[in-house]
Structure formats: C-alpha cells, structure tokens
Design a protein around this motif. Structure first.
Motif, short mmCIF file in Angstrom:
data_model
loop_
_atom_site.label_atom_id
_atom_site.label_comp_id
_atom_site.label_asym_id
_atom_site.label_seq_id
_atom_site.Cartn_x
_atom_site.Cartn_y
_atom_site.Cartn_z
N THR A 101 -38.89 13.46 8.71
CA THR A 101 -38.87 12.06 9.10
C THR A 101 -38.73 11.19 7.87
OG1 THR A 101 -39.96 10.27 10.29
CG2 THR A 101 -41.39 11.82 9.14
N ILE A 160 -35.75 14.53 24.61
CA ILE A 160 -36.07 15.40 23.47
C ILE A 160 -35.88 16.87 23.85
CG2 ILE A 160 -37.93 16.18 21.94
CD1 ILE A 160 -38.94 13.26 21.92
N GLN A 208 -28.88 6.21 12.74
CA GLN A 208 -28.26 7.49 13.11
C GLN A 208 -26.80 7.55 12.65
OE1 GLN A 208 -28.85 9.28 16.87
NE2 GLN A 208 -30.96 8.58 17.07
N ALA A 265 -42.78 11.52 17.37
CA ALA A 265 -41.66 12.11 18.12
C ALA A 265 -41.45 13.58 17.72
CB ALA A 265 -40.38 11.30 17.91
N LEU A 266 -41.59 13.87 16.42
CA LEU A 266 -41.47 15.27 15.97
C LEU A 266 -42.62 16.11 16.52
CD1 LEU A 266 -40.35 14.86 12.25
CD2 LEU A 266 -38.99 15.75 14.15
N ASN A 322 -41.91 8.02 14.58
CA ASN A 322 -40.98 9.12 14.35
C ASN A 322 -41.70 10.43 14.06
OD1 ASN A 322 -38.05 8.11 14.43
ND2 ASN A 322 -39.21 6.46 13.47
N MET A 381 -33.00 12.14 16.02
CA MET A 381 -33.72 11.21 16.89
C MET A 381 -34.11 10.01 16.04
SD MET A 381 -36.40 13.70 18.94
CE MET A 381 -37.48 14.01 17.53
N SER A 382 -34.33 8.89 16.69
CA SER A 382 -34.88 7.73 16.00
C SER A 382 -35.74 6.96 16.98
CB SER A 382 -33.77 6.84 15.43
OG SER A 382 -32.83 6.49 16.42
N ALA A 383 -36.84 6.43 16.45
CA ALA A 383 -37.77 5.67 17.27
C ALA A 383 -38.05 4.34 16.59
CB ALA A 383 -39.08 6.45 17.44
N SER A 421 -36.13 12.91 12.75
CA SER A 421 -36.51 11.73 13.51
C SER A 421 -36.86 10.66 12.49
CB SER A 421 -37.71 12.02 14.42
OG SER A 421 -37.99 10.89 15.23
N THR A 422 -36.08 9.60 12.48
CA THR A 422 -36.24 8.63 11.41
C THR A 422 -36.23 7.19 11.90
OG1 THR A 422 -35.38 7.95 9.25
CG2 THR A 422 -33.75 8.57 10.91
#
Length: 182
Positions: free
Chosen positions: A11, A169, A125, A23-24, A20, A112-114, A77-78
């Motif tokens: 991340t 996910i 992304q 999310a991981l 993020n 992924m990104s949050a 996830s960033t």
C-alpha cells in the motif's frame, strides 16, 4: 495438487488506520484456497539515492526485493495523493526496478484504491499503470476495484463491511490467481 500461490500486498499509505491497508486485510480474509497474501510494510525503505545504492542495498531494500522475488503476483491497494502515486509506493517500486535482479518483471498485478472521495482513487490507478510499463509488471485490466466513500465501508476496527466491495475484491483475487496459473 496445484502449487500454492504467494501474493505480496503493498500500500502507498503509512497511516495506521489507512483504508487501503484495511482493504488489503480484507483481501487476506477473502483469499482463495491454496493462496497466501503477505502485506509488506514500506515504512523502513529509505528514499532511493544512487549514492546509497552504490554502497550496496540497504537491508530493508534487500529484504523487500527478496520477498518480491518469491512472490507469484502482487496486489497493490493505494490512496491517491494529488491525483497520483504516493511517494512511499513510488519509492519502493523505484528500488525494485534497480540492479540486475528485477523481482517484478513479468508478474501479474491486481490494483485497488480506496478513498473517502467519490472517485475511489481512480486517477492513481492510471498513473500506477503507466509506471508498470517500465517495470514490465502486468496489471490486470479487469475487474477494477475503486472503493469510493471508503469512510462508510469500513467499521471502526478497520473491517470491510460493504458486501459489494467484498465481492469486487474477491473477483479481483480470483482473476489474479487465474493470471498466475496461466
């Protein structure tokens, strides 16, 4: 029996309660059978500097590259910082791109990104995909996972509570595993 698949998670956030990172951690709970997801902390990796590199890889960088080399795939996830890639993530990728050992070369990548915002980190992304060209890191085109309104999709303990996001996910993880097996 199929070989176990090892995925490394990264991340771009150093924040303790990062969406993020959460999310991981959600991805770790949703991971398919016979697959592992190890989340690496990028905090100890020094800023890239050719003078430092000329003296030999710092231990944190050597360990990071070793873990990447052992992985079959990556999951990043960033967050999005000023429409782009956070420095901690870009720095880690820059270190991984150096030398004769290129541990990212040709590996599949799920992204992924949050974000609390309404775009869910979409712009980061696309910048990350540009960097992947130079690294020959192969990002999956689909499914895309943008976690918009992230502040309403995780509980106070950082658990992902949104079923739609859990499903997205899970689909990304399945696609990543399929890419590894090809």
């Amino acid at each position: 029996m199929e070989k176990a698949i090892k995925i490394i998670g990264l991340t771009g956030s150093l924040r303790r309660d990062s969406y993020n990172k959460a999310a991981l951690k959600a991805a770790q709970k949703l991971i398919p059978e016979n697959v592992t997801l190890e989340i690496l902390d990028l905090a100890e990796i020094p800023f890239f500097n050719e003078d430092v590199e000329a003296q030999g890889l710092p231990p944190a960088v050597a360990e990071f590259k070793s873990k990447l080399a052992e992985a079959d795939a990556l999951l990043i996830s960033t967050p999005e910082y000023n429409f782009s890639i956070p420095p901690v993530l870009k720095n880690a990728l820059d270190w991984a791109s150096r030398g004769t050992e290129l541990p990212l070369y040709g590996k599949p990548l799920g992204i992924m990104s949050a974000s609390p915002g309404m775009l869910g980190g979409a712009r980061v992304q696309y910048h990350l995909r540009q960097v992947c060209v130079s690294l020959n890191l192969i990002p999956l085109n689909k499914p895309e996972v943008f976690i918009a309104g992230a502040n309403s999709k995780f509980d106070g303990a950082g658990n992902l509570t949104d079923e739609r996001t859990q499903s997205a996910i899970s689909k990304l993880l399945s696609a990543l595993v399929e890419a590894v097996r090809k």
